[in-house]
Design a protein around this motif. Structure first.
Motif, mmCIF file in Angstrom:
data_model
loop_
_atom_site.group_PDB
_atom_site.id
_atom_site.type_symbol
_atom_site.label_atom_id
_atom_site.label_comp_id
_atom_site.label_asym_id
_atom_site.label_seq_id
_atom_site.Cartn_x
_atom_site.Cartn_y
_atom_site.Cartn_z
ATOM 1 N N HIS A 22 20.766 -22.541 -0.100
ATOM 2 C CA HIS A 22 19.561 -23.170 0.454
ATOM 3 C C HIS A 22 18.995 -24.217 -0.496
ATOM 4 C CE1 HIS A 22 16.256 -23.470 3.272
ATOM 5 N NE2 HIS A 22 15.421 -23.475 2.249
ATOM 6 N N GLN A 23 19.155 -24.005 -1.773
ATOM 7 C CA GLN A 23 18.589 -24.944 -2.744
ATOM 8 C C GLN A 23 19.382 -26.244 -2.835
ATOM 9 O OE1 GLN A 23 18.265 -21.486 -5.697
ATOM 10 N NE2 GLN A 23 16.620 -22.825 -6.368
ATOM 11 N N CYS A 24 20.666 -26.195 -2.425
ATOM 12 C CA CYS A 24 21.533 -27.363 -2.620
ATOM 13 C C CYS A 24 22.055 -27.997 -1.333
ATOM 14 C CB CYS A 24 22.774 -26.962 -3.431
ATOM 15 S SG CYS A 24 22.389 -26.525 -5.110
ATOM 16 N N HIS A 116 24.358 -13.100 -0.922
ATOM 17 C CA HIS A 116 22.949 -13.172 -0.473
ATOM 18 C C HIS A 116 22.111 -13.727 -1.621
ATOM 19 C CE1 HIS A 116 18.865 -11.918 0.547
ATOM 20 N NE2 HIS A 116 19.275 -11.945 1.798
ATOM 21 N N HIS A 117 21.524 -14.904 -1.376
ATOM 22 C CA HIS A 117 20.666 -15.497 -2.414
ATOM 23 C C HIS A 117 19.342 -15.896 -1.752
ATOM 24 C CE1 HIS A 117 20.503 -17.743 -6.448
ATOM 25 N NE2 HIS A 117 19.320 -17.915 -5.892
ATOM 26 N N PHE A 118 18.480 -14.927 -1.577
ATOM 27 C CA PHE A 118 17.096 -15.074 -1.089
ATOM 28 C C PHE A 118 16.932 -15.417 0.396
ATOM 29 C CE2 PHE A 118 15.277 -16.460 -5.545
ATOM 30 C CZ PHE A 118 15.483 -15.170 -6.017
ATOM 31 N N ASN A 161 21.653 -11.552 -5.061
ATOM 32 C CA ASN A 161 21.006 -12.190 -6.192
ATOM 33 C C ASN A 161 19.585 -11.650 -6.383
ATOM 34 O OD1 ASN A 161 20.713 -14.560 -8.159
ATOM 35 N ND2 ASN A 161 18.955 -14.816 -6.828
ATOM 36 N N GLU A 162 19.284 -11.174 -7.571
ATOM 37 C CA GLU A 162 17.924 -10.809 -7.989
ATOM 38 C C GLU A 162 17.145 -10.007 -6.945
ATOM 39 O OE1 GLU A 162 16.027 -14.524 -9.125
ATOM 40 O OE2 GLU A 162 17.165 -14.641 -10.986
ATOM 41 N N PRO A 163 17.633 -8.817 -6.583
ATOM 42 C CA PRO A 163 16.852 -7.985 -5.649
ATOM 43 C C PRO A 163 15.405 -7.791 -6.106
ATOM 44 C CG PRO A 163 18.993 -6.998 -6.061
ATOM 45 C CD PRO A 163 18.905 -8.173 -6.973
ATOM 46 N N TYR A 281 18.579 -14.487 -16.944
ATOM 47 C CA TYR A 281 17.512 -14.430 -17.954
ATOM 48 C C TYR A 281 16.910 -15.822 -18.154
ATOM 49 C CZ TYR A 281 15.050 -14.547 -22.299
ATOM 50 O OH TYR A 281 14.071 -14.771 -23.232
ATOM 51 N N TYR A 282 15.592 -15.882 -18.148
ATOM 52 C CA TYR A 282 14.903 -17.158 -18.354
ATOM 53 C C TYR A 282 13.850 -17.111 -19.449
ATOM 54 C CZ TYR A 282 17.159 -18.965 -14.200
ATOM 55 O OH TYR A 282 18.109 -19.393 -13.307
ATOM 56 N N THR A 283 13.019 -16.053 -19.452
ATOM 57 C CA THR A 283 11.877 -16.058 -20.367
ATOM 58 C C THR A 283 11.352 -14.645 -20.587
ATOM 59 O OG1 THR A 283 9.739 -17.149 -20.772
ATOM 60 C CG2 THR A 283 10.121 -16.356 -18.545
ATOM 61 N N THR A 346 24.786 -14.530 -15.404
ATOM 62 C CA THR A 346 25.004 -15.225 -14.131
ATOM 63 C C THR A 346 23.977 -16.328 -13.911
ATOM 64 O OG1 THR A 346 24.028 -13.196 -13.229
ATOM 65 C CG2 THR A 346 26.353 -13.548 -12.831
ATOM 66 N N GLU A 347 22.908 -16.332 -14.707
ATOM 67 C CA GLU A 347 21.950 -17.456 -14.723
ATOM 68 C C GLU A 347 21.217 -17.483 -16.054
ATOM 69 O OE1 GLU A 347 19.029 -17.722 -11.556
ATOM 70 O OE2 GLU A 347 20.530 -17.134 -10.067
ATOM 71 N N HIS A 348 21.059 -18.662 -16.550
ATOM 72 C CA HIS A 348 20.070 -18.937 -17.600
ATOM 73 C C HIS A 348 19.790 -20.434 -17.537
ATOM 74 C CE1 HIS A 348 19.357 -20.860 -21.548
ATOM 75 N NE2 HIS A 348 18.274 -20.140 -21.391
ATOM 76 N N HIS A 384 25.236 -21.594 -16.346
ATOM 77 C CA HIS A 384 23.940 -22.246 -16.564
ATOM 78 C C HIS A 384 23.290 -22.553 -15.221
ATOM 79 C CE1 HIS A 384 20.946 -24.314 -18.901
ATOM 80 N NE2 HIS A 384 20.931 -25.242 -17.962
ATOM 81 N N TRP A 385 22.000 -22.245 -15.123
ATOM 82 C CA TRP A 385 21.231 -22.641 -13.940
ATOM 83 C C TRP A 385 20.550 -23.938 -14.291
ATOM 84 C CZ3 TRP A 385 21.043 -20.646 -9.062
ATOM 85 C CH2 TRP A 385 20.163 -21.308 -8.185
ATOM 86 N N THR A 386 21.008 -25.088 -13.814
ATOM 87 C CA THR A 386 21.908 -25.285 -12.708
ATOM 88 C C THR A 386 22.631 -26.617 -12.909
ATOM 89 O OG1 THR A 386 22.000 -25.340 -10.266
ATOM 90 C CG2 THR A 386 20.076 -26.350 -11.285
ATOM 91 N N PHE A 391 16.152 -27.635 -4.958
ATOM 92 C CA PHE A 391 14.871 -27.218 -4.374
ATOM 93 C C PHE A 391 14.471 -25.866 -4.952
ATOM 94 C CE2 PHE A 391 12.358 -25.255 -0.968
ATOM 95 C CZ PHE A 391 11.346 -26.208 -0.880
ATOM 96 N N GLU A 392 13.412 -25.860 -5.742
ATOM 97 C CA GLU A 392 13.030 -24.642 -6.468
ATOM 98 C C GLU A 392 12.029 -23.809 -5.647
ATOM 99 O OE1 GLU A 392 14.248 -23.078 -8.983
ATOM 100 O OE2 GLU A 392 12.601 -21.675 -9.311
ATOM 101 N N TRP A 393 12.459 -23.348 -4.494
ATOM 102 C CA TRP A 393 11.687 -22.415 -3.675
ATOM 103 C C TRP A 393 10.230 -22.866 -3.547
ATOM 104 C CZ3 TRP A 393 15.443 -20.241 -1.280
ATOM 105 C CH2 TRP A 393 16.615 -19.933 -1.943
ATOM 106 N N ASN A 394 9.299 -21.965 -3.912
ATOM 107 C CA ASN A 394 7.884 -22.266 -3.752
ATOM 108 C C ASN A 394 7.412 -23.457 -4.572
ATOM 109 O OD1 ASN A 394 6.367 -21.042 -1.939
ATOM 110 N ND2 ASN A 394 5.369 -19.613 -3.338
HETATM 111 O O1 IFM Z 1 16.074 -21.269 -8.777
HETATM 112 C C1 IFM Z 1 16.027 -19.929 -9.125
HETATM 113 C C2 IFM Z 1 17.188 -19.154 -8.524
HETATM 114 O O2 IFM Z 1 17.275 -19.305 -7.147
HETATM 115 C C3 IFM Z 1 17.065 -17.687 -8.841
HETATM 116 N N1 IFM Z 1 16.854 -17.468 -10.251
HETATM 117 C C4 IFM Z 1 15.868 -18.270 -10.938
HETATM 118 C C5 IFM Z 1 16.085 -19.747 -10.625
HETATM 119 C C6 IFM Z 1 15.070 -20.623 -11.386
HETATM 120 O O3 IFM Z 1 13.759 -20.240 -11.094
#
Ligand code: IFM
Length: 462
Positions: A22-24, A116-118, A161-163, A281-283, A346-348, A384-386, A391-394
């Motif tokens: 959805h983001q891409c 499934h990603h959101f 993804n991220e339940p 992991y982000y922060t 799987t993401e940072h 690496h994200w991304t 489109f960063e959701w909200n």
């Molecule tokens: O963009 C999101 C992604 O969809 C899920 N993990 C965090 C990312 C950055 O906020």
């Protein structure tokens, strides 16, 4: 002549970027996020629109990833495209994904496919989505269908993804659709998502015994603001339990903590139902006791004063840049699963439109990952994200996580310096001192300062 100092990664280590449909893709107009956007409920009122136009042209970004010598790429399938109405399959959508997977393989990139990603098809959301246990069977039917049709092109699956993010933002804080605020419902959704993962695991195992199947959670260390304050300790630990630990415990076959266990059953057949653990992991946050926040278990979260910060975004902040957090999370997951399976990051990533801090942040996080490997942890890859801003959701279009900058109006791309740096790391399968000196000289000491102390100028891992 002195040998160049470097942190060498193990042979076969997977290097890639992560993304979601959805983001891409663009023009996804049959899921609950589309409806949320149409209702003007994102913080900026923005819509995903054409996104990064991947439905038409993902291949040109795959080419950028190939130029970076990535050997893997994580993307997701949009359920609402493949099954636009319950039980009706769109063969042309499936064919498009086959083309994309084939393209990645031709470029020598292992696809990691998220199922499934959101996003949920509207018909599924209207039936109550994952808040109703009986709906899990719809997801499993979808999983069986796609795996049966794509197994010749992919054997590396990420079920959900991220339940924890989906459940808590959608059903507790109300920031994601359906915008509810009900703690028990949020925990029920979390439980059902973990159950969906387990059922998907067995379904895929049956269809493709050699497949690698996992899920990923978002991990965010939550530390007491005043380490010696019992109240701060208590609320930080409580928030940590619900955000970081409960889902992992459910995945390991454990029960909800009492008295929640009276209302929410454990997940049957969960123990052992994964081939790897995915870590996003982000922060991290500091947490202090605050009587005014009953809905947040009496804890107020904030970034460490004086910390290096990502760009703030609309909601307040994306948080501190805290490389040690990745190391801590890797150890935490390894410990709480008794080291039973390989780990993948799987993401940072980080929100940094000017690429001010990204090169240094990537290097320092990777150095922490390397340290964990050196200590014996089975970390097998980093996504690496991304790849390209999306489109960063909200947060809409105001967040910039891409190695490559995107202008969503013109679809113009401009690789950030981080993109060439990431390419050099992937090519070398190492962080070399020359890379650090050229992209983030301030990190030479943090990265190599300890190398000599560890007994050699080159940290080679086998
Ligand atoms: O963009 C999101 C992604 O969809 C899920 N993990 C965090 C990312 C950055 O906020």
């Amino acid at each position: 002549m002195t040998r160049e100092r470097k942190l060498q990664f193990p042979e076969g280590f997977l290097w890639g970027t992560a993304s979601s449909a959805h983001q891409c893709e663009g023009d996804n107009c049959n899921n609950q996020w589309y409806r949320w956007e149409q209702q003007g409920r994102t913080l900026t009122g923005e819509r995903s629109g054409a996104a990064a136009n991947w439905w038409q042209q993902a291949e040109r970004d795959f080419e950028l990833a190939e130029q970076m010598e990535n050997n893997a790429l994580r993307l997701s399938l949009e359920w609402s495209r493949i099954e636009p109405e319950a039980g009706r399959w769109d063969e042309s959508a499936l064919e498009r994904y086959r083309v994309l997977l084939r393209d990645l393989r031709q470029r020598h990139m292992t696809p990691l496919v998220t199922l499934h990603h959101f996003t949920d098809p509207l018909w599924f959301a209207e039936r109550g989505g994952f808040a109703r246990e009986e709906n899990i069977s719809y997801f499993i039917r979808f999983v069986r269908f796609v795996v049966a049709h794509l197994r010749d092109l992919c054997s590396f699956w990420l079920t959900i993804n991220e339940p924890n993010v989906y459940a808590f933002l959608g059903y507790l804080t109300g920031e994601f659709p359906p915008g509810e605020r009900d703690v028990l419902r949020a925990l029920r959704v979390l439980r059902n998502l973990m159950a969906a993962h387990v059922q998907a695991f067995y379904a895929i195992r049956e269809l493709q015994p050699e497949g690698q199947i996992g899920y990923c959670l978002n991990y965010r260390p939550l530390d007491p603001a005043t380490p010696w304050s019992p109240l701060d300790q208590a609320v930080a630990s409580l928030q940590d339990r619900f955000y970081n630990r409960v889902a992992l415990q459910l995945a390991e076959g454990q029960r909800f903590p009492w008295p929640l266990s009276l209302a929410l059953p454990a997940v049957p057949r969960a123990a052992g139902a994964r081939d790897y653990h995915g870590i996003n992991y982000y922060t991290r946050d500091l947490v202090c006791f605050d009587l005014g926040r009953p809905a947040e278990l009496f804890g107020r979260r904030f970034p460490r004063p004086g910390a290096l910060m990502q760009d703030p975004g609309r909601a307040g902040y994306f948080g501190e840049i805290y490389p040690e957090g990745l190391y801590r999370v890797l150890h935490q997951v390894y410990r709480s699963t008794r080291g039973n399976k390989p780990l993948y990051v799987t993401e940072h990533g980080l929100n940094d439109s000017e690429d001010r801090l990204r090169p240094r942040a990537i290097l320092e996080h990777l150095a922490m990952l390397h340290r964990a490997i050196r200590e014996g942890l089975p970390v097998r890859g980093y996504f690496h994200w991304t790849l390209v801003d999306n489109f960063e959701w909200n947060e809409g279009w105001g967040a910039h996580f891409g190695l490559v900058e995107l202008n969503p109006q013109t679809q113009e791309r401009r690789p950030r310096p981080s993109a060439s740096m990431f390419g050099e790391i992937c090519r070398a399968n190492a962080i070399t001192e020359s890379i650090v000196e050229r992209y983030a000289p301030e990190a030479v000491t943090t990265i190599f300062g300890s190398a000599t102390a560890l007994g050699g100028r080159t940290q080679v891992l086998t």
